[in-house]
Design a protein around this motif. Structure first.
Motif, short mmCIF file in Angstrom:
data_model
loop_
_atom_site.label_atom_id
_atom_site.label_comp_id
_atom_site.label_asym_id
_atom_site.label_seq_id
_atom_site.Cartn_x
_atom_site.Cartn_y
_atom_site.Cartn_z
N UNK A 208 36.70 37.77 41.66
CA UNK A 208 35.75 38.53 42.26
C UNK A 208 36.25 38.72 43.93
N UNK A 209 35.73 39.92 44.29
CA UNK A 209 36.05 40.29 45.86
C UNK A 209 34.86 41.07 46.10
N UNK A 210 34.15 40.34 47.14
CA UNK A 210 33.05 40.89 47.71
C UNK A 210 31.93 40.84 46.85
N UNK A 211 31.39 42.21 46.39
CA UNK A 211 30.41 42.52 45.51
C UNK A 211 31.14 43.14 44.28
N UNK A 212 32.46 42.99 44.17
CA UNK A 212 33.10 43.66 42.91
C UNK A 212 33.68 42.66 42.24
N UNK A 213 33.57 42.62 40.67
CA UNK A 213 34.41 41.79 39.68
C UNK A 213 35.75 42.45 39.41
N UNK A 214 36.69 42.04 39.28
CA UNK A 214 37.86 42.96 39.33
C UNK A 214 38.18 42.98 37.74
N UNK A 215 37.53 43.51 37.00
CA UNK A 215 37.61 43.76 35.60
C UNK A 215 38.41 44.92 35.35
N UNK A 216 38.26 46.02 36.36
CA UNK A 216 38.93 47.17 36.06
C UNK A 216 40.30 47.22 36.95
N UNK A 396 38.23 42.68 18.40
CA UNK A 396 38.61 43.75 19.49
C UNK A 396 40.40 43.55 19.46
N UNK A 397 40.95 44.85 19.21
CA UNK A 397 42.24 45.00 18.97
C UNK A 397 42.85 45.95 20.13
N UNK A 398 42.00 46.76 20.53
CA UNK A 398 42.76 47.67 21.62
C UNK A 398 42.23 46.93 23.11
N UNK A 399 43.18 46.27 24.17
CA UNK A 399 42.64 45.65 25.21
C UNK A 399 42.12 46.75 26.30
N UNK A 400 42.73 47.88 26.23
CA UNK A 400 42.24 49.09 27.23
C UNK A 400 40.96 49.26 26.97
#
Length: 417
Positions: A208-216, A396-400
């Motif tokens: 997490x950075x600020x109000x953003x979760x770095x999932x992307x 889930x097979x495709x991680x993207x």
């Protein structure tokens, strides 16, 4: 805005007003993970009662885990049934501060003539400090480590512990070739997405950075791909944490990656085999960081009686003091975040207990175990949990694709001003 305080809580003399011999003050106290911490509080209680014979500690039914602890306190704040002191996961304190449930400890600290904010590890104390004030005193710190049955590993020809996840998968394949049908458990379901965050910090990126979760981010994709590599490459079974611990203790599971918190219990319940712990593997070498797990003591008393609040402070202070905190290391696999405990009371302890020393050696890697921002923080935890479960079950097979789905679900739950 949080800031880090430097210094250690040393065991201090009581500041509780003098009471008549027959006056007893009772405070309500509750903590999570009874299977881990019952023995700790049983060890602490006699010394506390000797020092404070007029304070009675009423221990409520324990929380199952940290999410349960947070949800329970939020409900009790509405129903008017809060305990005086509660143990909360380090990553679950801010919501209690924001809602005015957790109370600043600064007025109590100010009255302590010899209280020193000294010796707490940065990642621990900073998570209990909000707006420049301390709202919790850290009680225990944990880090992820590897648990190894060296008898099973050596019988398969494995002499060296893996240091990366690729090496872990190779070790799994060696074990399977030698007949093991259950070579590993990686504790994906552990509270607060702790192992997801561990793989993010391993790459030097905050979840997490600020109000953003770095999932992307590319690092999040690498994290998901690493999890899938572990699950598929090791043919990991979808066990619960309790099932995995039982299998390891019985000598049926060669490798397990989980919190150091359970080392003490494992030493008492395991069968007769050579049990060692090892540093948590990295993706491309040693991890750049690891999240500090554990809990802190928080005051949530709603009593108007100063004597009750002072009694709550005496208990909270005692259990996080040098001698109180030392019982954490003696009875569990947690490390006390207190210099008095680590440097003085436990001077020879880790040398004599090498399985518990592994996490101590990883202390330079300590990073924040982060809460997700906004009122939907617990819901975001569940979204990520569900995504990890889909990897473990093979759904889930495709991680993207999974990364994209998780990113969109998380964004919908984020606070938007």
């Amino acid at each position: 805005m949080k800031h880090t305080l430097i210094g250690a809580l040393l065991l201090t003399t009581s500041t509780l007003p003098a009471l008549a011999q027959d006056d007893t003050i009772t405070i309500d106290f509750v903590y999570p993970y009874s299977s881990l911490f019952d023995v700790t509080y049983e060890a602490i209680m006699p010394a506390f009662k000797a020092a404070h014979p007029n304070i009675n500690i009423n221990i409520r039914a324990s929380y199952e885990e940290y999410e349960d602890a947070s949800n329970t306190i939020l409900r009790e704040a509405v129903s008017g049934n809060l305990p005086d002191v509660t143990m909360q996961g380090l990553n679950r304190q801010q919501i209690l501060v924001d809602r005015g449930i957790a109370q600043s400890l600064e007025p109590f600290i100010a009255k302590e003539a010899d209280f020193q904010k000294d010796g707490y590890h940065e990642a621990m104390l900073s998570l209990s400090t909000f707006g420049g004030e301390v709202y919790g005193l850290p009680f225990s710190v944990s880090l992820p480590v590897g648990y190894y049955n060296m008898d099973l590993l050596k019988s398969a020809g494995v002499e060296t512990l893996p240091t990366t996840w690729d090496e872990v998968v190779q070790t799994c394949q060696t074990l399977k070739a030698s007949g093991s049908d259950n070579p590993i458990y990686w504790d994906w379901a552990i509270t607060g997405n702790w192992f997801f965050q561990a793989l993010m910090w391993t790459q030097g990126v905050a979840p997490v950075e600020g109000n953003h979760i770095n999932m992307d981010t590319p690092e999040a994709l690498k994290t998901l791909e690493t999890i899938k590599k572990i699950v598929d490459g090791c043919e990991m079974k979808n066990l619960s944490s309790d099932e995995a611990n039982s299998a390891f203790a019985a000598g049926d599971l060669p490798m397990m990656f989980t919190s150091t918190s359970n080392v003490g219990r494992m030493l008492t319940i395991k069968d007769d085999f050579d049990f060692v712990t090892g540093a948590y593997p990295g993706i491309d070498g040693q991890p750049a960081g690891l999240p500090a797990g554990g809990n802190a003591a928080v005051m949530t008393s709603t009593s108007d009686d100063p004597a009750v609040r002072d009694a709550a402070w005496q208990w909270l202070k005692f259990i996080t003091s040098g001698e109180g905190a030392a019982e954490v290391a003696r009875t569990t696999g947690y490390m006390p975040p207190n210099r008095a405990a680590n440097d003085l009371i436990l001077a020879d302890f880790y040398e004599q207990n090498p399985q518990k020393a592994t996490a101590v050696k990883q202390l330079p890697l300590l990073r924040d175990w982060q809460a997700y921002p906004g009122d939907n923080g617990l819901a975001i935890t569940q979204v990520i949990y569900d995504g990890l479960e889909r990897i473990v079950t093979g759904d889930a097979q495709d991680m993207e694709d999974l990364q994209q789905e998780l990113s969109e679900e998380i964004e919908d739950l984020m606070p938007h001003s």
